[in-house]
Design an enzyme around this catalytic site. Structure first.
Site, PDB file in Angstrom:
ATOM      1  N   LYS A 114       5.333   1.938  -2.632  1.00 49.32           N
ATOM      2  CA  LYS A 114       5.299   3.364  -3.411  1.00 49.32           C
ATOM      3  C   LYS A 114       5.913   3.134  -4.775  1.00 49.32           C
ATOM      4  O   LYS A 114       6.358   2.524  -5.405  1.00 49.32           O
ATOM      5  CB  LYS A 114       6.494   3.965  -2.510  1.00 49.32           C
ATOM      6  CG  LYS A 114       6.285   5.557  -2.381  1.00 49.32           C
ATOM      7  CD  LYS A 114       5.402   5.663  -1.385  1.00 49.32           C
ATOM      8  CE  LYS A 114       5.112   7.241  -1.112  1.00 49.32           C
ATOM      9  NZ  LYS A 114       4.089   7.694  -0.009  1.00 49.32           N
ATOM     10  N   SER A 117      -7.295   5.911   4.253  1.00 49.19           N
ATOM     11  CA  SER A 117      -7.321   5.157   2.831  1.00 49.19           C
ATOM     12  C   SER A 117      -7.642   3.650   2.983  1.00 49.19           C
ATOM     13  O   SER A 117      -8.245   3.127   2.036  1.00 49.19           O
ATOM     14  CB  SER A 117      -5.680   5.199   2.411  1.00 49.19           C
ATOM     15  OG  SER A 117      -5.612   6.263   1.739  1.00 49.19           O
ATOM     16  N   LYS A 134       1.002  -1.144  -0.149  1.00 50.14           N
ATOM     17  CA  LYS A 134      -0.095   0.042   0.052  1.00 50.14           C
ATOM     18  C   LYS A 134       0.939   1.252  -0.044  1.00 50.14           C
ATOM     19  O   LYS A 134       1.713   1.177   0.543  1.00 50.14           O
ATOM     20  CB  LYS A 134      -0.923  -0.141   1.449  1.00 50.14           C
ATOM     21  CG  LYS A 134      -1.847   1.280   1.314  1.00 50.14           C
ATOM     22  CD  LYS A 134      -2.997   0.881   0.680  1.00 50.14           C
ATOM     23  CE  LYS A 134      -3.849   2.099   0.529  1.00 50.14           C
ATOM     24  NZ  LYS A 134      -3.605   3.154  -0.397  1.00 50.14           N
ATOM     25  N   LYS A 156       4.750   2.043   8.746  1.00 48.48           N
ATOM     26  CA  LYS A 156       3.611   3.090   9.109  1.00 48.48           C
ATOM     27  C   LYS A 156       2.421   1.955   9.047  1.00 48.48           C
ATOM     28  O   LYS A 156       1.466   2.094  10.168  1.00 48.48           O
ATOM     29  CB  LYS A 156       3.200   4.080   8.113  1.00 48.48           C
ATOM     30  CG  LYS A 156       2.638   5.397   8.682  1.00 48.48           C
ATOM     31  CD  LYS A 156       2.444   6.318   7.736  1.00 48.48           C
ATOM     32  CE  LYS A 156       3.601   7.280   7.476  1.00 48.48           C
ATOM     33  NZ  LYS A 156       3.158   8.596   6.765  1.00 48.48           N
ATOM     34  N   ASN A 201      -2.775  20.831   3.507  1.00 48.86           N
ATOM     35  CA  ASN A 201      -3.850  19.888   3.850  1.00 48.86           C
ATOM     36  C   ASN A 201      -3.603  19.477   5.327  1.00 48.86           C
ATOM     37  O   ASN A 201      -4.446  19.555   6.235  1.00 48.86           O
ATOM     38  CB  ASN A 201      -3.776  18.525   3.175  1.00 48.86           C
ATOM     39  CG  ASN A 201      -4.811  17.459   3.565  1.00 48.86           C
ATOM     40  OD1 ASN A 201      -4.127  16.878   4.385  1.00 48.86           O
ATOM     41  ND2 ASN A 201      -5.756  17.635   2.929  1.00 48.86           N
ATOM     42  N   THR A 259      -5.512  13.074   7.887  1.00 52.74           N
ATOM     43  CA  THR A 259      -4.180  13.314   8.407  1.00 52.74           C
ATOM     44  C   THR A 259      -4.108  14.332   9.625  1.00 52.74           C
ATOM     45  O   THR A 259      -3.642  14.030  10.738  1.00 52.74           O
ATOM     46  CB  THR A 259      -3.188  13.762   7.268  1.00 52.74           C
ATOM     47  OG1 THR A 259      -3.176  12.560   6.401  1.00 52.74           O
ATOM     48  CG2 THR A 259      -1.698  13.484   8.005  1.00 52.74           C
TER      49      THR A 259
END
Ligand code: NAD
Length: 369
Positions: A60, A303, A24, A48, A175, A144
Site C-alpha cells: 500500500k 487487477s 500488491k 485479501k 462504484n 468489485t
C-alpha cells in the site's frame, strides 16, 4: 507548482508480507495519510490476496496531500515525482501498484509511464487500474460490485434462499454500490433501498437501479427518484431486508445499532463497515456477514487479471474476465464457508484462517522460520 514555487510532499510505500508473491496494493492521495495507516492497509492486502489465492503479498502507498487543491499539471507532477522516488523498490515482479482513495485510471497511466521511462521499456504490469487503451483490463469497472453479487448469490445457495424471493438495501451508490445494486437486481433480487451521501431512497416493492443511475446523471443524487420515499442512511441500515450491502464507508454498523439490524445477510462491499463490537452482536444473532476481505475482493482479483494480461501482452474479452472472476470468487467463498463449518466460526474468522494457513505454509516452504 504552476506559479513556480517548490512544494515538498511526503509519501510512503509499505510492503507487508511477500511470501506468496510480489506486493500488491493501491496508492492513496489524502491529507490524513500516515505511515501507520499505510502499513495497516498493506497488512489487509496480504490477507485479501491470500484469501483469493492470488500469487501476491500485501502493499500500500500514499501521499499526504489534498489533491483537490492541485491543478491537473501539479497532480501529474506529484504522481510522477512519487514514482521517481519509489521506482527502486517497485516493479512488475516486485511490487505492483493500483488506484485507491483519490487516485484514478488517469493517474495510473502517468505513473506507469513514469516508471517505464526510468526502466527503459514499457512496464505496463507495474500498475493496475490503467485506462484500457494502455493495458487496463476489460471488466475492471464492475469487478468489485460483481464480486459482491457472486458472494451473495453463493450465500443464498447455502441458506436455501431463492434470489427472486429476496430483498436488498445498498448503502452507497458509487462504484461498488451501484454495480452491487444493478447486478443483484439482474439475478432477481428486489432492490428496496439505495443511498448516497445525501440520504437514502426506499420503495417496499422495489425499483430498478439502472433507472436510478440514469436519474443521478441528471440530478446528481439518488434523492427524489420518482416513486420512492426518502430516509436517512441510518434508517436504511435497519430495514427488514434479506441482504444489507454497506458499500460506502467504514464503521457503519456498530455496537449502537447492531441490535436493530434486521438483515439476514450483510455483504461488506466497503472496507471495514462493521466494527468488532457489532460483529459479536450479529454473530450471536446468527446474521451471516460476508466479510470485506472476501466480498469486495473482486477488485484485486481483476487487477490480478490485468497484470497477467500485461505480462502476456494478450488481452481477454469482458466475457472471459467475468467467467474467470466468477470461478475464483466462488472457489474462495466455498473455501471460507467450509472453513467456517470446520472451526464453527464466523465467515470473517474463517477467511483469516484460510489466509493464515496459506501464508504460514508459504513461509515454511520458503524457509522463513
Ligand atoms: P465511491 O466514491 O465511488 O462511492 C462512495 C459512495 O458512498 C457514494 O455514493 C457516496 O455518495 C456514498 N457516501 C459517501 N459518504 C457517505 C455517507 N456518509 N453515508 C452514506 N453514503 C455515503 O467509492 P467506491 O469505490 O464505491 O468505494 C466504496 C467503499 O468500497 C470504500 O470503503 C472502498 O474502500 C471500498 N472498496 C472499493 C473498491 C473498488 O474497487 N472501488 C474495492 C474494494 C473496496
Amino acid at each position: 507548482m504552476d506559479d513556480g514555487r517548490l512544494e515538498v510532499y511526503k509519501g510512503y510505500r509499505a510492503q507487508h508480507n511477500t511470501a506468496l508473491g510480489p506486493a500488491k496494493g493501491g496508492i492513496r492521495f489524502h491529507q490524513n495519510v500516515n505511515m501507520d495507516e499505510v502499513k495497516t492497509l498493506s497488512f489487509w492486502m496480504t490477507f485479501k490476496c491470500a484469501i483469493l489465492n492470488l500469487p501476491y503479498g500485501g502493499g500500500k502507498g500514499g501521499v499526504i496531500v489534498e489533491p483537490r487543491n492541485l491543478s491537473r499539471r501539479e497532480l501529474e507532477s506529484l504522481s510522477r515525482g512519487y514514482i521517481q522516488k519509489i521506482a527502486p523498490i517497485i516493479g512488475e515482479y516486485v511490487d505492483i501498484l493500483a488506484p485507491d482513495v483519490n487516485t484514478d485510471s488517469r493517474i495510473m497511466g502517468w505513473m506507469m509511464d513514469e516508471y517505464s521511462k526510468s526502466f527503459g521499456r514499457l512496464a505496463s504490469g507495474v500498475i493496475t487500474g490503467k485506462p484500457k487503451t494502455i493495458g487496463g483490463s476489460a471488466g475492471r469497472g464492475s469487478a468489485t460490485g460483481r464480486g459482491v453479487m457472486f458472494t451473495v448469490r453463493e450465500a443464498f445457495k447455502k441458506l436455501g434462499l431463492n434470489a427472486n424471493q429476496t430483498t436488498a438495501a445498498v448503502q452507497g451508490f458509487g462504484n461498488v454500490g451501484s454495480f452491487t445494486a444493478k447486478l443483484l437486481y439482474d439475478i432477481g433480487v428486489t432492490i428496496v433501498a439505495v443511498s448516497d451521501v445525501h440520504g437514502a431512497i426506499y420503495k417496499a416493492d422495489g425499483f430498478n437501479p439502472y433507472a436510478v443511475e440514469e436519474y443521478i446523471k441528471d440530478k446528481g443524487s439518488v434523492m427524489g427518484f420518482p416513486g420512492t420515499s426518502s430516509m436517512s442512511n441510518a434508517e436504511l441500515l435497519e430495514l427488514p431486508v434479506t441482504v444489507l450491502a454497506p458499500c460506502a464507508l467504514e464503521s457503519q454498523i456498530t455496537g449502537d445499532n447492531a441490535d436493530r439490524i434486521k438483515a439476514r445477510i450483510i455483504a461488506e462491499g466497503a472496507n471495514g463497515p462493521t466494527t468488532p463490537a457489532a460483529d459479536e452482536v450479529l454473530a450471536n444473532r446468527g446474521v451471516m456477514i460476508i466479510p470485506d476481505v472476501l466480498a469486495n475482493a473482486g477488485g484485486v482479483t481483476v487487477s490480478y487479471f490485468e497484470w497477467v494480461q500485461n505480462l502476456y501482452r494478450y488481452y481477454w474479452t469482458e466475457k472471459e474476465v467475468h467467467a474467470r472472476q466468477e470461478e475464483m470468487m466462488v472457489e474462495a467463498f466455498e473455501k471460507v464457508y467450509e472453513t467456517s463449518k470446520k472451526y464453527q466460526s464466523t465467515l470473517r474468522v474463517a477467511a483469516y484462517i484460510v489466509a493464515l494457513e496459506r501464508l504460514t505454509e508459504a513461509m515454511k516452504l520458503r524457509g522463513w522460520y
